[in-house]
Enzyme design. Structure first.
Site, mmCIF file in Angstrom:
data_model
loop_
_atom_site.group_PDB
_atom_site.id
_atom_site.type_symbol
_atom_site.label_atom_id
_atom_site.label_comp_id
_atom_site.label_asym_id
_atom_site.label_seq_id
_atom_site.Cartn_x
_atom_site.Cartn_y
_atom_site.Cartn_z
ATOM 1 N N GLY A 134 -60.576 -34.898 156.897
ATOM 2 C CA GLY A 134 -60.503 -33.870 157.937
ATOM 3 C C GLY A 134 -61.824 -33.342 158.433
ATOM 4 O O GLY A 134 -62.554 -34.015 159.159
ATOM 5 N N LYS A 139 -58.115 -43.614 152.921
ATOM 6 C CA LYS A 139 -59.438 -43.052 153.229
ATOM 7 C C LYS A 139 -60.534 -43.779 152.454
ATOM 8 O O LYS A 139 -61.615 -44.062 152.981
ATOM 9 C CB LYS A 139 -59.448 -41.559 152.895
ATOM 10 C CG LYS A 139 -58.416 -40.769 153.712
ATOM 11 C CD LYS A 139 -58.257 -39.351 153.189
ATOM 12 C CE LYS A 139 -57.075 -38.663 153.876
ATOM 13 N NZ LYS A 139 -56.699 -37.390 153.217
ATOM 14 N N THR A 176 -49.641 -31.188 166.456
ATOM 15 C CA THR A 176 -50.494 -30.303 165.656
ATOM 16 C C THR A 176 -51.979 -30.573 165.890
ATOM 17 O O THR A 176 -52.735 -29.671 166.234
ATOM 18 C CB THR A 176 -50.163 -30.495 164.162
ATOM 19 O OG1 THR A 176 -48.752 -30.337 164.006
ATOM 20 C CG2 THR A 176 -50.874 -29.472 163.316
ATOM 21 N N GLY A 234 -46.244 -25.294 152.896
ATOM 22 C CA GLY A 234 -46.723 -26.173 153.964
ATOM 23 C C GLY A 234 -47.893 -27.055 153.569
ATOM 24 O O GLY A 234 -48.487 -27.715 154.414
#
Lengths: 439, 439
Positions: B148, B219, B13, B201
């Site tokens: 991200g 994180k 991905t 998802g």
């Protein structure tokens, strides 16, 4: 460079903040830069007062007297220009005089990196300054020039470099946002809100450039160059300010679940860039609608990373100084080559009135039957889809109501407005007020 | 390096997104980096399928067959480790196996810069990996590993380097935020909201690490190291997840003009760092309360620049890939020395229960007169100031009511809770629920 030696020109509000941070965080800055970062000289007309006000070592100032003359200052600046030991010069004199432009160009030609918060100077002389810097192999640090403490310059240069920016929007002027927030939250008139902003130090005595959108426009111009590679002359950007915003406009916005904000907006579609600074009705689902007071915010839409929002202080002595010092550390630590926007050849400005946005049009008409039909028909005839026709505030003998459109151009809207007037001369008690809607 | 040659290990991905962007933006990336940026090799177990799915040139993949064996993959990776022409390796295999750690360490030892989104690996082996990188003079690009597409790593390294970060808070896990948003907005139970998140998802089939706060904790650990220079073992951070959040908790939050969010929080006071991941009641005046769905947000308080907020996508193929590609461009363009947090010697973790925060305590007691007085007195006796005592939901024979405190420690709160039980054994129909309040 293996020691980063810095001089500051102009030690007022922002320059004083820079000196203060460089003094207080000296060890941290050197650690982060990977080399000593030394403030070695400051030029200011009032060394004694400035040293005292900002708590800076008096010995760093050029000149031994309490004040120095402009001629002496010029001579000290000239020494700095020719001082081979100085690597970075912070320009916090301000203004857009030929005198200042000349200093900046001489510094660049002498191989010094220049760090500045001076958005007006960069916006007016941007290709001049950046081209000279490129040729001399030096960099211009201007993080502080756009939205103060928000790191939008380095974010575009270093963090979105794996992407393509599609649009930039934001609130780039804290003063006007403060005024609009006060008007909305406390029901004040524009004049009263401005007076409070001045009283509290959020607006200058002459707030012209904050109110009329020029200050925001300077910043937008710099971001357009950075993000889209397009060199604009300042007068190319369609700018209007907040002077004419009334409580009726705020009410109309509320009816559309929106808030009026002075929005900087630039979008690239194909090879065309649309750019404007103007009041918009920002939908309350858009974060920009929630930014109140003197805060700034930048919203970017990237091709891959999607929506990104940065919120922070747009002005202030230490806030702006923090960005300047970060630029100094960056220059020392990375010593990279100059940033180049990719693939910008052939990009040009779009004719403003051709760009399609959803708009709100507030009509103020005679209150007689048939008005809504007349307006809706004329708008439909221009190929514009209507989203909603708002509540009609019938008061005495006038009808005041907003019409929200789907995306269309100002050219289409103007044609519809003219058509209505033609069909029924004198119908407008006031000219229709047209404001873009930002989702 | 004057050409930046890149290999990708693992082309699923995220890796597929990286290859895609590097292919599509090749010219832009090279312009921005100031040198050619070439993707030259990809290792994946399923070259044919991966090339097809992501639209990538098949010739870039190692191996000519449609699939390759793990042994072949290992051998191709070994070739890359020894290939002097490769400068940067993107690790998008994922996981925390010894096999992967070994690859990463060998890459570093061979002088290759490593770019990864693998927060778990970095969090578990962080001093190991970063120390080795330092010794080998290479850099670890891990922008994609924390939130991200939000550029928080480079923002701390490059943009707040003229400042001192005082606190970090934020929403670092999109899955749990999506679930909490659904529960609040649609009145769903935790289980139903989780099922929808999986269906759409936003949650993995095994969502354990999203729900229990571990992913967010990985994180936070990386940001604490970066901002405060403190190396923590993962088990040092006090973490609790959202599994036990009920609609009662959401109601209690609403009563306090707050929203329940899974918050990562770290603050430095003097030389002590407080760190936790847990559900908090975030006041609606704090931007973090407004972040809904799978979005992430980071809020920093800097000493000079004040409050700064970054909002963006926390996950997704191209979103994460965009950050990885930005790291590659940054490495090529700047080739700077490694980042060092200044002045971190002597910094240590604070005992969690000593840190003072405002808390909300929801009591569930017998509904008899005197309960409010008993509770308020016991709390006051521990030196805790009460902010508000909320609406008492008398239902049948129980009294359920929240008490919001001014800042105090968990030790004080526990003492008060014990004291109430001692004064009136069996008073708790359910144990009091204690949630920090975030302003």
């Amino acid at each position: 460079m293996d020691i980063c030696r810095v001089a500051i020109l102009g030690c007022g509000t922002v320059g004083g903040g820079v000196a203060r941070i460089m003094q207080d965080l000296k060890q941290d800055l050197s650690m982060r830069a990977g080399m000593p970062v030394d403030l070695i000289k400051i030029v200011d007309l009032n060394p004694a007062e400035s040293a005292n006000r900002h708590g800076i070592n008096r010995d760093l100032f050029c000149g031994t007297a309490d004040t120095i003359t402009p001629e002496e200052a010029s001579s000290f600046i000239s020494e700095i220009i020719h001082d081979k030991d100085i690597d970075v010069v912070v320009e916090t004199i301000g203004g857009t005089s030929d005198f200042l432009l000349d200093i900046v160009k001489k510094l660049i030609a002498a191989g010094k990196h220049v760090v500045t918060a001076n958005k007006a100077l960069l916006a007016l002389y941007n290709s001049d300054i950046f081209t000279t810097a490129e040729a001399s192999g030096v960099q211009i640090g201007y993080e502080a020039a756009v939205c103060g403490a928000i790191p939008i310059i380095k974010t575009i240069q270093e963090s979105y470099s794996g992407d393509k920016i599609q649009s930039i929007s934001g609130i780039f002027n804290g003063t006007s946002n403060y005024i609009l927030s006060k008007m909305k939250e406390e029901g004040l008139t524009f004049d009263d809100a401005l007076a409070i902003a001045q009283e509290k130090g959020y607006a200058e005595q002459d707030p012209t450039y904050d109110i009329n959108g020029y200050d925001a426009g300077h910043k937008l111009l710099l971001l357009i160059k950075l993000a889209f590679g397009l060199d604009l002359a300042f007068e190319d950007i369609a700018i209007s300010g907040i002077e004419d915003i009334t409580d009726d406009d705020l009410d109309a916005a509320q009816e559309l679940d929106s808030t009026i904000k002075l929005i900087c907006y630039a979008e690239k579609r194909g090879e065309k860039v649309f750019a404007t600074v103007r009041p918009m009705m920002v939908k309350n689902s858009n974060f920009l609608s929630q930014i109140s007071g003197a805060t700034n915010a930048v919203r970017l839409i990237n091709m891959y990373a999607g929506e990104q929002i940065l919120i922070g202080k747009g002005a202030g002595s230490l806030e702006t100084a923090s960005s300047i010092v970060a630029d100094i550390v960056f220059l020392a630590r990375n010593q990279g080559n100059n940033f180049h926007t990719g693939d910008s050849a052939g990009v040009s400005l779009m004719e403003n009135d051709e760009f399609e946005l959803p708009y709100n049009i507030t009509f103020d008409l005679d209150d007689v039957p048939g008005m809504t039909g007349l307006v809706a028909t004329a708008i439909g005839n221009q190929g514009i889809n209507i989203d909603t026709v708002g509540h009609n505030r019938h008061n005495i003998d006038r009808a005041v109501f907003p019409v929200a459109t789907m995306p269309c151009s100002m050219n289409q809207i103007r044609a519809a407005i003219d058509d209505i007037e033609k069909k029924r001369p004198g119908v407008y008690l006031n000219p229709p007020k047209v404001v873009p809607i930002l989702f």
